[in-house]
Design an enzyme around this catalytic site. Sequence first.
Site, PDB file in Angstrom:
ATOM      1  N   GLN A 134       0.836  -1.201   0.000  1.00 48.18           N
ATOM      2  CA  GLN A 134       0.000   0.000   0.000  1.00 48.18           C
ATOM      3  C   GLN A 134       0.878   1.260   0.000  1.00 48.18           C
ATOM      4  O   GLN A 134       1.597   1.499   0.975  1.00 48.18           O
ATOM      5  CB  GLN A 134      -0.872  -0.013   1.264  1.00 48.18           C
ATOM      6  CG  GLN A 134      -1.829   1.140   1.395  1.00 48.18           C
ATOM      7  CD  GLN A 134      -2.576   1.087   2.724  1.00 48.18           C
ATOM      8  OE1 GLN A 134      -2.059   0.542   3.704  1.00 48.18           O
ATOM      9  NE2 GLN A 134      -3.778   1.625   2.776  1.00 48.18           N
ATOM     10  N   GLY A 135       0.799   2.046  -1.056  1.00 49.48           N
ATOM     11  CA  GLY A 135       1.635   3.251  -1.165  1.00 49.48           C
ATOM     12  C   GLY A 135       0.805   4.504  -1.001  1.00 49.48           C
ATOM     13  O   GLY A 135       0.472   5.165  -1.989  1.00 49.48           O
TER      14      GLY A 135
ATOM     15  N   GLU B 281      -9.826  -1.572   5.701  1.00 52.14           N
ATOM     16  CA  GLU B 281      -8.644  -1.606   6.574  1.00 52.14           C
ATOM     17  C   GLU B 281      -9.043  -1.419   8.034  1.00 52.14           C
ATOM     18  O   GLU B 281      -8.521  -2.068   8.928  1.00 52.14           O
ATOM     19  CB  GLU B 281      -7.700  -0.484   6.132  1.00 52.14           C
ATOM     20  CG  GLU B 281      -6.331  -0.550   6.747  1.00 52.14           C
ATOM     21  CD  GLU B 281      -5.379   0.470   6.112  1.00 52.14           C
ATOM     22  OE1 GLU B 281      -5.846   1.358   5.371  1.00 52.14           O
ATOM     23  OE2 GLU B 281      -4.173   0.366   6.379  1.00 52.14           O
TER      24      GLU B 281
HETATM   25  C1  FAD Z   1       2.974  -0.798  11.479  1.00 51.06           C
HETATM   26  C2  FAD Z   1       2.659   0.267  10.475  1.00 51.06           C
HETATM   27  C3  FAD Z   1       2.397  -0.094   9.171  1.00 51.06           C
HETATM   28  C4  FAD Z   1       2.121   0.882   8.210  1.00 51.06           C
HETATM   29  N1  FAD Z   1       1.943   0.483   6.914  1.00 51.06           N
HETATM   30  C5  FAD Z   1       1.689   1.411   5.969  1.00 51.06           C
HETATM   31  C6  FAD Z   1       1.544   1.014   4.603  1.00 51.06           C
HETATM   32  O1  FAD Z   1       1.641  -0.166   4.257  1.00 51.06           O
HETATM   33  N2  FAD Z   1       1.317   1.971   3.676  1.00 51.06           N
HETATM   34  C7  FAD Z   1       1.192   3.286   4.002  1.00 51.06           C
HETATM   35  O2  FAD Z   1       0.945   4.088   3.116  1.00 51.06           O
HETATM   36  N3  FAD Z   1       1.358   3.701   5.289  1.00 51.06           N
HETATM   37  C8  FAD Z   1       1.615   2.798   6.278  1.00 51.06           C
HETATM   38  N4  FAD Z   1       1.791   3.189   7.582  1.00 51.06           N
HETATM   39  C9  FAD Z   1       1.809   4.619   7.893  1.00 51.06           C
HETATM   40  C10 FAD Z   1       0.582   5.098   8.638  1.00 51.06           C
HETATM   41  O3  FAD Z   1      -0.529   5.134   7.789  1.00 51.06           O
HETATM   42  C11 FAD Z   1       0.903   6.488   9.211  1.00 51.06           C
HETATM   43  O4  FAD Z   1       1.943   6.323  10.166  1.00 51.06           O
HETATM   44  C12 FAD Z   1      -0.289   7.121   9.875  1.00 51.06           C
HETATM   45  O5  FAD Z   1      -1.272   7.449   8.929  1.00 51.06           O
HETATM   46  C13 FAD Z   1       0.105   8.397  10.646  1.00 51.06           C
HETATM   47  O6  FAD Z   1       0.803   9.269   9.839  1.00 51.06           O
HETATM   48  P1  FAD Z   1       2.217   9.883  10.311  1.00 51.06           P
HETATM   49  O7  FAD Z   1       3.069   8.770  10.770  1.00 51.06           O
HETATM   50  O8  FAD Z   1       2.709  10.771   9.237  1.00 51.06           O
HETATM   51  O9  FAD Z   1       1.872  10.741  11.627  1.00 51.06           O
HETATM   52  P2  FAD Z   1       1.269  12.204  11.661  1.00 51.06           P
HETATM   53  O10 FAD Z   1       0.148  12.320  10.695  1.00 51.06           O
HETATM   54  O11 FAD Z   1       2.392  13.176  11.519  1.00 51.06           O
HETATM   55  O12 FAD Z   1       0.665  12.273  13.120  1.00 51.06           O
HETATM   56  C14 FAD Z   1       1.487  12.513  14.281  1.00 51.06           C
HETATM   57  C15 FAD Z   1       0.556  12.559  15.486  1.00 51.06           C
HETATM   58  O13 FAD Z   1      -0.349  13.682  15.363  1.00 51.06           O
HETATM   59  C16 FAD Z   1      -1.702  13.246  15.489  1.00 51.06           C
HETATM   60  N5  FAD Z   1      -2.575  14.017  14.595  1.00 51.06           N
HETATM   61  C17 FAD Z   1      -2.332  14.354  13.310  1.00 51.06           C
HETATM   62  N6  FAD Z   1      -3.375  15.059  12.812  1.00 51.06           N
HETATM   63  C18 FAD Z   1      -4.309  15.139  13.799  1.00 51.06           C
HETATM   64  C19 FAD Z   1      -5.605  15.729  13.894  1.00 51.06           C
HETATM   65  N7  FAD Z   1      -6.161  16.357  12.849  1.00 51.06           N
HETATM   66  N8  FAD Z   1      -6.279  15.599  15.057  1.00 51.06           N
HETATM   67  C20 FAD Z   1      -5.723  14.953  16.136  1.00 51.06           C
HETATM   68  N9  FAD Z   1      -4.478  14.389  16.098  1.00 51.06           N
HETATM   69  C21 FAD Z   1      -3.794  14.482  14.952  1.00 51.06           C
HETATM   70  C22 FAD Z   1      -1.680  11.788  15.039  1.00 51.06           C
HETATM   71  O14 FAD Z   1      -2.771  11.067  15.578  1.00 51.06           O
HETATM   72  C23 FAD Z   1      -0.328  11.317  15.616  1.00 51.06           C
HETATM   73  O15 FAD Z   1      -0.469  10.992  16.970  1.00 51.06           O
HETATM   74  C24 FAD Z   1       2.081   2.249   8.568  1.00 51.06           C
HETATM   75  C25 FAD Z   1       2.329   2.611   9.899  1.00 51.06           C
HETATM   76  C26 FAD Z   1       2.629   1.645  10.841  1.00 51.06           C
HETATM   77  C27 FAD Z   1       2.902   2.068  12.256  1.00 51.06           C
END
Ligand code: FAD
Length: 384
Positions: free
Chosen positions: A125-126, A250
Site C-alpha cells: 500500500q503506497g 482496513e
Molecule cells: C505498522 C505500520 C504499518 C504501516 N503500513 C503502511 C503502509 O503499508 N502503507 C502506508 O501508506 N502507510 C503505512 N503506515 C503509515 C501510517 O498510515 C501512518 O503512520 C499514519 O497514517 C500516521 O501518519 P504519520 O506517521 O505521518 O503521523 P502524523 O500524521 O504526523 O501524526 C502525528 C501525530 O499527530 C496526530 N494528529 C495528526 N493530525 C491530527 C488531527 N487532525 N487531530 C488529532 N491528532 C492528529 C496523530 O494522531 C499522531 O499521533 C504504517 C504505519 C505503521 C505504524
Amino acid sequence: MDLTWSESELAFREEARDWLAANVPAEPLPSGDTRDGFSAHLEWERRLFADRWAVVSWPVEYGGRDASLWEWLIFEEEYHRAGAPQRVTQNGIFLLAPTLFEFGTQEQRDTLLPRMAAAQDLWCQGWSEPGAGSDLAGIRSRAERDDEAGGWRLTGQKTWTTRGAFCTHLFGLFRTDPQAGRHRGLTYFLVPLDTPGVTVRGFERLDGDEGFAEVFFEDAFVPDGAVPGGAVLGGVDNGWRVAMATTGSERGLTLRSPGRFLRAADRLVELARSQPEAATGPLVDRVTEIWMQAQAYQQFTLAQVTDIVEGRPPGARSSLNKLYWSELDIRLHEAALELLGPEGQTDNLWSRGFQFSLAGPIYAGTNEIQRNIVAERVLGLPRT
Ligand SMILES: Cc1cc2nc3c(=O)[nH]c(=O)nc-3n(C[C@H](O)[C@H](O)[C@H](O)COP(=O)(O)OP(=O)(O)OC[C@H]3O[C@@H](n4cnc5c(N)ncnc54)[C@H](O)[C@@H]3O)c2cc1C
C-alpha cells in the site's frame, strides 16, 4: 440478529477445521517481515490457494468458494484458532481486493484477482509520504499523463510501505490535478514495482525486521498496458473516493477479524491458568474483562455483518472497529506481560506481540483521527 449457525455453516466450519488441523505448520514460521520468513509464508499461502482456502468469500473462478460473509467469519475464527500463520498477502486480499470488486473494470478483476489469490502478484500500500500521513489529502506525489507515449509518468516518494521490499506491485495515490481542491485531483494507481524509475528501499523497524520500505518514483513511466485493464483504478481524479473504500476495509471488517482476538484472549486465559502465583486479584479481573471484550468484539462484528448483508454498509462506523481492536490488542498484551513478570521482558511471542500492538493505534489511520471521524461523522458533533 439470529445467532444460530445453519447446518451448512456448521459443515463449512468442520471442513475448514479439519483442513487446518491437517495442514497448519507444526512450528511457527519465521517472521513474515523478514525476507526468508516472507518466502516461507508465501509457500503456506500457495498451499491455502491450492485447496481453495486462500480467499473463501471470492467467486469460484477467482480461486474462492463463493462463501458468505458469515462463512468468511467462521473461516477466520478457525484459522486463528488453529494458530495458522499471519497472512503476508493481507494488503492485497483484504484491502485492495474489496476495492477492486467495487471499482475495478471486469478486465482488472478477471486478471488481477486470481493472481493475487494465488500469491503471484504481491501488493503493498503506497499512501503515506514524508509529508502526508494523517493528512492523507496532503499527498504530493504526482502522476502526469503522457498521451503520446500512452501512459503515466510518476514522481515522488512513498514511505512506511509494509513489506514493500518483498512485494511485486503497489497500489498508491498520486496527484493528477494539482489545481483541484486537496481531496480532488487524486488518482488511485496500480503500479508494477519493476517499472524503470521505481526504487524500493527496505528499512528496519525497531525490532530489527525489514518490515517497511520507502518507494521512490523518478519520472517512472507506467504504460497503459502495464496492468491488464489499465493502471488507474476507479477513474482519473476519483482517487479519494476509491481510497475511502479501501480504508473502510482496513479499519473495519477485513484486516482484523474477531477470530484473531478470540484466539489471543483464549491464549491469555491459558497463560493466566499456567501462572497461578501471578494470576491473582485485580489481574484475574482484567484477564476476565479482556476475554469478555474479545467476545464483545465478535458480537459487534456479527451485528455489522447483519447490517452489511441487509444493505447498510458501515461507512464511517468502521472507525469504531479500528478503535476497539487496536486498544483491545494493547490491553491484552499488557496483561500477558504482567502475568509473565520478568520473562515478559525477554524475546518471546507475547513480547513481540506487545511491540506490534503498540503500532495498532497508528496504522490504518491513527486513533486520534478515528476519534475525530467518530465525533464528526458518526455522532454529528460540531468541529471545535
Ligand atoms: C505498522 C505500520 C504499518 C504501516 N503500513 C503502511 C503502509 O503499508 N502503507 C502506508 O501508506 N502507510 C503505512 N503506515 C503509515 C501510517 O498510515 C501512518 O503512520 C499514519 O497514517 C500516521 O501518519 P504519520 O506517521 O505521518 O503521523 P502524523 O500524521 O504526523 O501524526 C502525528 C501525530 O499527530 C496526530 N494528529 C495528526 N493530525 C491530527 C488531527 N487532525 N487531530 C488529532 N491528532 C492528529 C496523530 O494522531 C499522531 O499521533 C504504517 C504505519 C505503521 C505504524
